[in-house]
Design an enzyme around this catalytic site. Structure first.
Site, PDB file in Angstrom:
ATOM      1  N   GLU A   1       0.824  -1.222   0.000  1.00 48.60           N
ATOM      2  CA  GLU A   1       0.000   0.000   0.000  1.00 48.60           C
ATOM      3  C   GLU A   1       0.854   1.267   0.000  1.00 48.60           C
ATOM      4  O   GLU A   1       0.510   2.261   0.634  1.00 48.60           O
ATOM      5  CB  GLU A   1      -0.973  -0.004   1.179  1.00 48.60           C
ATOM      6  CG  GLU A   1      -1.986  -1.138   1.123  1.00 48.60           C
ATOM      7  CD  GLU A   1      -2.963  -1.148   2.291  1.00 48.60           C
ATOM      8  OE1 GLU A   1      -2.889  -0.243   3.136  1.00 48.60           O
ATOM      9  OE2 GLU A   1      -3.798  -2.063   2.361  1.00 48.60           O
TER      10      GLU A   1
ATOM     11  N   GLU B   1      -5.439  -7.632  -1.068  1.00 51.41           N
ATOM     12  CA  GLU B   1      -6.320  -7.501   0.093  1.00 51.41           C
ATOM     13  C   GLU B   1      -7.703  -7.105  -0.404  1.00 51.41           C
ATOM     14  O   GLU B   1      -7.823  -6.272  -1.305  1.00 51.41           O
ATOM     15  CB  GLU B   1      -5.836  -6.424   1.079  1.00 51.41           C
ATOM     16  CG  GLU B   1      -4.639  -6.784   1.911  1.00 51.41           C
ATOM     17  CD  GLU B   1      -4.274  -5.676   2.902  1.00 51.41           C
ATOM     18  OE1 GLU B   1      -5.197  -4.931   3.325  1.00 51.41           O
ATOM     19  OE2 GLU B   1      -3.088  -5.563   3.244  1.00 51.41           O
TER      20      GLU B   1
END
Length: 606
Positions: A318, A406
């Site tokens: 991320e 995710e």
């Protein structure tokens, strides 16, 4: 073949005529909390809309599609108050967040392809960051051709010294990409291969185990003063690997806890004073600290390599946001990625890693050090997230596999198939995201994990190999004794090895005996039969959906190519029922085995 060529010519002419841009003015749409403005120059129609000041502010237009399919969409916008990210919806379902680059005049943002039904559809933009202007939505008035997701994939891993197990895993993922979507689940922090409440919920609701299991090296940095009691995460992973005899896929991220000169250790930017720019500068104390941490986690992964265990490795995840300390400077983060790669691969000799990049797509992205692209999405619904997939797929030109590294809610699998959104795998976050009905009901889990496109742990081969010749994406569990039949004759060669014949011809692996597939959760031998269309330069169809017919016979389309349909007879036709294309047995009586296809009973050819 004359009539077939005529059909192809007509199709090309139709597409060229219909492929025009159709404009839908934003001010003519349904406005929620926004108004029409005319102050800026360069807009079309009667004005433009904005400013999207509050959460939930939106504009929705109704568009017409001549046929069901994927349509290129663009938005004419102005973001003169800075770069903004807002959410796109199609038919009231989220399809992803759109980044609008800062500008000073109305410009066109190519969003990518969206899935539209024949007839009326709604397209909307919903405020997330808000504070921008929208002039119009533009679609091409003809559906796109089916997306080719796999032909351009990088053929090998970026590490030329990758161990056989890693090569086999990558080839397996590559072979199934665009055909199957693997299931995945994130375990508890600091655990590996644990079969706790997340796995128990999945197994109880679906009867399946996920193909991809995820662990986190969250406690494995030198500054972290707390970690679980023994066994440590590496021992847990090795126990899992041995328990399932290598028939599983392990992925891992690293919530990298680290401390600055003051304050406690943390991985969130707001909680640590550690400086990323200094960390990638040799000679600084920050650089020395990250090297020691990399060495520490490498020691764990080296134990996995010792048992031939490959690992899908997702460090610096991320990094497209600034909430983690490694994500607040794209250029420095890319440099840190290369430091990680060089230290782990070239210094520590870790050749069991498949490198997954989960972050920025820009000029700094270290493309040559990346095997797989990961996207993290926590959506409010089970939409396929078409826009997010296409954005990442297109940035890498189809050369990198794209996965949901995710997710909160699992995307609807059938919608993914319909819209050519071929996530390599999904990987649901732990705790409430998989445990609570508000995210997934038992019925949804059962539907998704048992969808014919989804591959679970029970279909995986063993990746625990010492050698690999690179000619397949999987392996089968039968013996390897020689067989004179190589799969090129009409006789079913696999029966002599104790395996049934495949009904379809989906190749999962190849060995000295021939080609192998998987049907009804069992290995089967593929017999390659010839048909009337091959002398004409076209393959045989696997299915039997007739698109056209001419003097030669019936034609279908598979894999974006015309193919000849072979109409076989079977015992069921004498009873008034068609022959099955697949071989999923539903019932058996004195006549034979029965299945159900197209809502009709059909006879299975054994």
């Amino acid at each position: 073949m004359k009539s077939l060529n005529v059909i192809l010519t007509l199709l090309s002419l139709i597409i060229s005529v219909l492929s025009k841009k159709v404009y839908y003015e934003a001010e003519d749409g349904k406005l929620n909390g926004i108004t029409v403005f005319k102050e800026l120059s360069g807009f079309s129609g009667k004005g433009y809309v904005g400013r999207f000041e509050n959460p939930g502010n939106s504009v929705t237009v109704t568009v017409d599609a001549p046929a069901t399919g994927m349509y290129d969409l663009s938005i004419i916008y102005c973001a003169n108050m800075g770069q903004k990210i807002n959410s796109l919806t199609v038919n009231d379902q989220s399809v992803g967040d759109i980044t609008f680059t800062e500008n000073t005049k109305f410009e066109t943002k190519d969003v990518g392809a969206v899935y539209l039904n024949k007839g009326k559809n709604t397209i909307g933009l919903v405020s997330s960051w808000g504070w921008m202007w929208v002039d119009a939505f533009v679609i091409n008035d003809a559906p796109n051709a089916a997306k080719d997701v796999s032909s351009k994939l990088n053929p090998t891993l970026v590490n030329p010294k990758a161990i056989p197990a890693a090569k086999k895993l990558y080839d397996f993922l590559k072979t199934n990409y665009g055909k199957r979507i693997l299931s995945g689940q994130v375990g508890a922090a600091g655990q590996a291969g644990d079969e706790g409440q997340e796995i128990q919920r999945i197994q109880k609701a679906t009867g399946k185990l996920p193909a991809v299991w995820n662990m986190d090296f969250i406690f494995e940095s030198n500054d972290c003063t707390w970690r679980p009691q023994n066994p440590d995460i590496t021992e847990m992973a090795i126990n899992w690997w041995k328990k399932y005899e290598g028939k599983g896929i392990m992925a891992a991220q690293w919530h990298w806890n680290i401390a600055g000169k003051t304050g406690d250790f943390a991985f969130y930017s707001k909680d640590t004073t550690f400086n990323l720019e200094n960390a990638v500068t040799e000679g600084t104390w920050e650089y020395e600290k990250i090297i020691k941490d990399i060495d520490r986690v490498s020691g764990h992964i080296k134990k996995l390599q010792a048992v031939n265990m490959p690992l899908i490795w997702r460090p610096l995840h991320e990094n497209n946001g600034d909430w983690f300390w490694w994500g607040n400077n794209p250029k420095a983060c890319a440099k840190l990625w290369k430091i990680l790669y060089e230290r782990m691969v070239n210094y520590h000799g870790l050749n069991n890693l498949i490198w997954l990049w989960n972050g920025n797509n820009d000029a700094n992205t270290p493309v040559d050090y990346i095997d797989i692209i990961g996207v993290d999405i926590y959506a409010n619904d089970h939409g396929p997230q078409t826009t997010a997939y296409n954005t990442h797929f297109d940035f890498y030109g189809g050369k990198k596999m794209v996965v949901l590294s995710e997710n909160g809610r699992i995307p609807d699998i059938q919608q993914c198939v319909d819209q050519d959104v071929w996530w390599g795998y999904f990987q649901t976050w732990n705790s409430e995201f998989i445990l609570q009905d508000s995210y997934h009901t038992d019925a949804q889990l059962k539907e998704y994990f048992n969808h014919k496109t989804v591959m679970n742990m029970d279909e995986l081969p063993s990746f625990n190999v010492d050698s690999y010749n690179g000619d397949s994406g999987s392996s089968h569990n039968g013996n390897s004794e020689s067989n004179s039949n190589t799969g090129n004759s009409d006789e079913c060669w696999s029966i002599n090895l104790g395996y049934p014949c495949c009904i379809g011809d989906y190749v999962v692996t190849t060995d000295e005996n021939g080609d192998w597939g998987v049907e009804n959760n069992e290995w089967c031998g593929i017999v390659h039969k010839s048909c009337w269309s091959e002398p004409l330069g076209y393959p045989c169809c696997v299915g039997n959906t007739v698109i056209s017919a001419d003097e030669s016979g019936d034609w279908g389309v598979e894999n974006n190519e015309w193919c000849g349909i072979v109409h076989k007879s079977c015992w069921a036709e004498f009873l008034g029922y068609p022959c099955c294309v697949g071989n999923t047995v539903i019932s058996t009586d004195e006549f034979g085995d029965w299945g159900v296809e197209n809502d009709d009973w059909c006879g299975i050819l054994n």
